[in-house]
Scaffold this active site. Sequence first.
Site, PDB file in Angstrom:
ATOM      1  N   ASN A   9      26.232  -1.458  10.075  1.00 16.13           N
ATOM      2  CA  ASN A   9      26.751  -2.154   8.887  1.00 16.13           C
ATOM      3  C   ASN A   9      26.345  -3.630   8.874  1.00 16.13           C
ATOM      4  O   ASN A   9      26.878  -4.417   8.089  1.00 16.13           O
ATOM      5  CB  ASN A   9      28.276  -2.019   8.815  1.00 16.13           C
ATOM      6  CG  ASN A   9      28.979  -2.635  10.035  1.00 16.13           C
ATOM      7  OD1 ASN A   9      28.323  -3.210  10.903  1.00 16.13           O
ATOM      8  ND2 ASN A   9      30.291  -2.521  10.081  1.00 16.13           N
ATOM      9  N   GLU A  41      32.174  -8.336  11.824  1.00 21.47           N
ATOM     10  CA  GLU A  41      32.002  -7.252  10.860  1.00 21.47           C
ATOM     11  C   GLU A  41      31.738  -7.832   9.464  1.00 21.47           C
ATOM     12  O   GLU A  41      31.947  -9.033   9.231  1.00 21.47           O
ATOM     13  CB  GLU A  41      33.281  -6.410  10.825  1.00 21.47           C
ATOM     14  CG  GLU A  41      33.608  -5.717  12.152  1.00 21.47           C
ATOM     15  CD  GLU A  41      32.835  -4.424  12.365  1.00 21.47           C
ATOM     16  OE1 GLU A  41      31.714  -4.267  11.822  1.00 21.47           O
ATOM     17  OE2 GLU A  41      33.362  -3.555  13.085  1.00 21.47           O
ATOM     18  N   ASP A  62      31.036 -10.583  23.082  1.00 17.82           N
ATOM     19  CA  ASP A  62      32.293  -9.976  22.655  1.00 17.82           C
ATOM     20  C   ASP A  62      32.911  -9.099  23.740  1.00 17.82           C
ATOM     21  O   ASP A  62      32.284  -8.828  24.761  1.00 17.82           O
ATOM     22  CB  ASP A  62      32.089  -9.156  21.358  1.00 17.82           C
ATOM     23  CG  ASP A  62      30.847  -8.265  21.414  1.00 17.82           C
ATOM     24  OD1 ASP A  62      30.354  -7.997  22.524  1.00 17.82           O
ATOM     25  OD2 ASP A  62      30.388  -7.837  20.342  1.00 17.82           O
ATOM     26  N   HIS A 117      26.726  -5.771  11.426  1.00 15.40           N
ATOM     27  CA  HIS A 117      27.510  -6.704  12.251  1.00 15.40           C
ATOM     28  C   HIS A 117      26.676  -7.283  13.394  1.00 15.40           C
ATOM     29  O   HIS A 117      25.734  -6.656  13.879  1.00 15.40           O
ATOM     30  CB  HIS A 117      28.814  -6.078  12.747  1.00 15.40           C
ATOM     31  CG  HIS A 117      28.722  -5.055  13.848  1.00 15.40           C
ATOM     32  ND1 HIS A 117      29.342  -3.826  13.758  1.00 15.40           N
ATOM     33  CD2 HIS A 117      28.119  -5.087  15.059  1.00 15.40           C
ATOM     34  CE1 HIS A 117      29.119  -3.157  14.882  1.00 15.40           C
ATOM     35  NE2 HIS A 117      28.380  -3.885  15.681  1.00 15.40           N
TER      36      HIS A 117
HETATM   37  C1  GLP Z   1      28.363  -3.006  19.259  1.00 13.94           C
HETATM   38  C2  GLP Z   1      28.382  -4.456  19.818  1.00 13.94           C
HETATM   39  C3  GLP Z   1      27.275  -5.281  19.238  1.00 13.94           C
HETATM   40  C4  GLP Z   1      26.009  -4.458  19.252  1.00 13.94           C
HETATM   41  C5  GLP Z   1      26.127  -3.355  18.226  1.00 13.94           C
HETATM   42  C6  GLP Z   1      24.964  -2.386  18.227  1.00 13.94           C
HETATM   43  O1  GLP Z   1      29.535  -2.603  18.668  1.00 13.94           O
HETATM   44  N1  GLP Z   1      29.622  -5.158  19.691  1.00 13.94           N
HETATM   45  O2  GLP Z   1      27.137  -6.484  19.983  1.00 13.94           O
HETATM   46  O3  GLP Z   1      24.899  -5.254  18.931  1.00 13.94           O
HETATM   47  O4  GLP Z   1      27.357  -2.697  18.306  1.00 13.94           O
HETATM   48  O5  GLP Z   1      24.993  -1.534  19.345  1.00 13.94           O
HETATM   49  P1  GLP Z   1      23.823  -0.565  19.733  1.00 13.94           P
HETATM   50  O6  GLP Z   1      22.757  -1.403  20.320  1.00 13.94           O
HETATM   51  O7  GLP Z   1      24.429   0.376  20.746  1.00 13.94           O
HETATM   52  O8  GLP Z   1      23.393   0.135  18.508  1.00 13.94           O
END
Ligand code: GLP
Length: 246
Positions: free
Chosen positions: A136, A143, A67, A138
């Site tokens: 959440n 989402e 992404d 995702h």
């Molecule tokens: C972000 C990314 C995801 C990621 C998630 C968790 O917003 N778009 O790809 O897996 O949130 O992030 P973190 O590893 O910092 O908790």
Amino acid sequence: MKARVYPDYEAMSVAVAYVVAGKLEEEPSSVLMLPTGITPLGVYGRLVEMHRSEGLSFANATFFNLDEYLGLTPDHRASYHVYMQEHFYGLINADPARVFVPDGATPDPEAECERYEAAIREAGEIDVCVLGIGRNGHIGFNEPGAPFDSRTRVVELSESTRKINASDFEADRAPERAITVGMATIFDSKSVLLLASGTNKAGAVAATVEDDVSESMPASMLRNHPNAVLFLDEAAASDLGHGVAG
Ligand code: GLP
């Protein structure tokens, strides 16, 4: 979906790095799909170390990121382009021609999504898709509510996600939209490694594993995947009940 629980973040990261490295050794031209966030940093660090000290080569691999924020130029310090360059692609021998990150600064986001999905198709199947998980549930920027049959597309970020990610941005304001690889695109991967670390992920992990498979908990889709494995540290596994494979 199998779950593997490790004593801590470091042990979990090493285990995931070994899976990725093993795949590359077996098939140097593997196609990898990769996440951003805090969670995969340990994996990237370990893979970089294996590259430097053991000669692990990434030269023939193809990389797709999951992404990117919409509206960010590739040199924006909070962009996933910069993140990946700083933490991984810039530190290994990746071939820039085989590194793909969605272009968040594109004047035509719809066309960019189509181009990205086509590039994935052209590369053949994704061999290993590494995922983090949002609080959440995702995955990528899919989402809650993301259709399981979705492909790469523009999405609105949830308020909660924007809040959690806000500190990366000036004035604490995260972009409202992003480009993300779709749920079906993720599902098509031959193998999926879903990583979670820390107590703030424990609720999402438990819901993913124990609640119904539902579009309201995106990661739960992976329960229907033939080859998806959950890599957890003990903190992330702390809300799980019984019945989880060790
Ligand atoms: C972000 C990314 C995801 C990621 C998630 C968790 O917003 N778009 O790809 O897996 O949130 O992030 P973190 O590893 O910092 O908790």
